[in-house]
Write an enzyme that holds these catalytic residues in place. Sequence first.
Site: not given
Length: 413
Positions: A137, A158, A179, A181, A213, A307-309
Site C-alpha cells: 500500500g 490519483s 501522471e 488524474g 484518467c 473526476e468520477v473514475f
Amino acid sequence: MRRAADLWTQYFEDVQYWLIHEAGGVRLKAKTELTAAIRECHEAAALPSHALGEVIPSETSQLSMTVHPPVGVVGVIAPFNMPLWLSIRSVAPALALGNAVILKPDPRTPVSGGIVLARIFEEAGLPAGLLHVLPGGGDIGSAMVSHAGVRAVSFTGSTQAGRAVGEIAARHFTRAHLELGGNNALIVLGDVDLGRAMSAIAFGSFFNQGQGCVIIGRHLVHESIYDEYATRLAAYASELVVGNPESEKVALGPIIDAKQRDRIHSLVLSSVAAGARLLTGGIYDGLFYRPTVLADAGPGIPAYDNEVFGPVACVTPFSTSEEAVALAADTEFGLALGIFTADVAAGLSIAQRIPTGMAHVNNQTLMDEAHAPFGGMGASGTSARFGSAAENIAAYTDTRWITVNSQVPSYPF
C-alpha cells in the site's frame, strides 16, 4: 526487450486471464493492454541507440561533450485500472536505458500489474536483480520514494496520492514523474455527424467502466444539437451490455471494489439532487454499475466538477466557441481534450487555446501510442514523461557534462 515482446504474445491467454479476473477488465480491454505491452517492448528495444550525447562548443581548445548515463534505480508505482499497461510503459524504457527497477503494483492487482512482468522479463533473459516487484500500500510507496537508493520515481495514480509522492520526492531530491488524474472535456460543435461520432464518444466515456484518467467526463455540446446529443448518448449507453467480463459481448465489467462503486454512486446521487437530469443508468448490481448519462450537468454539479473514475457522462450545452473554451479550461486538471467538428481548422484553433497535455481533433480522449508523448498539466501531472524517446531519455537518464584537455591549462592564480 524483443524476446519479452514475443513472450507477451506466447502467453497472451494466460495474462489475459489475470487482467480479466483480477482487474475486472473485459476481453477487449485485456487485449488492448497486452497489445500495448508488446508495442512498449518494441519501442524500448530501440531506446539504447537513441540515448545520444553530443559534442558541444567550448571557449577553449578542450573537448566538451554531454553523455546520458542511467540514473541507477527507478521506482515505478502503478495503479489498478490499466495494471499491465501503466506498469510496463515505465518499466520497459527504464530497463532498456540501463536502470534497475523496483515496481510497486496496486495491492488490488499485484499479479497483472507486477508478477507477470517479472516472469516475462525473467524468461526473456533479464539479468537477476534488475527488476523487483514489491506489492503493498501507500506505506510501501512512501518508503520507496524516500529511500536514498531510488534516484527517480514514475508514479501513475490519483492527484491526491501524486501530491504526496511529489512532496516526499522533493524533500529527498528524488526525481518524480507524475501522471495524475483528469476531468477531460469533449467539445462537440454543431456541425458534427452524430451518427458517425457516437461510437467513439461512448467508447471514450465508458471504456473500462470509466476507470481511466483519460476518460471523457465532461461533454460540452453546442446548443443546436444538445438535446439530440444527450438523447442519442443515453440511448447508446442503455444498450451497452454490463456483466461477466469473460464474455465477448460484454462492454462493461465490474468496478474494481465496493468503495469505488459507492463513490461513483454518491456523485451521481448528489448530482441529481443538485439539478442534473438522469437520462439513463445511476443503478448497480453488486460491482456492476450501469453506464450513466446526466444532462444539464455543468459547473456546480458534483459529477461534472470532480473526476468520477466511473461510467458517468455529464452533458452540458454551450452557445459559442469562446464559451466552450472557457468551460473546458475551467478545471484544475489539464490532461486530455477531444474536439469533434467538421471544420478541422476550427478544431485546431480551439485545441491551441485550452491548456492540456494532449488534444485530439475528431477523436475521443482515450488515446495512447507507445512512441507518443503522454502526460498532463496542472493537477494532471508534471507534463509528458512517458512515450517518446526524448521523454523517456529525459526521465530515466542523467545529463552529464564532460571535458577533456590534452594538458592542464594555466590559471591566473
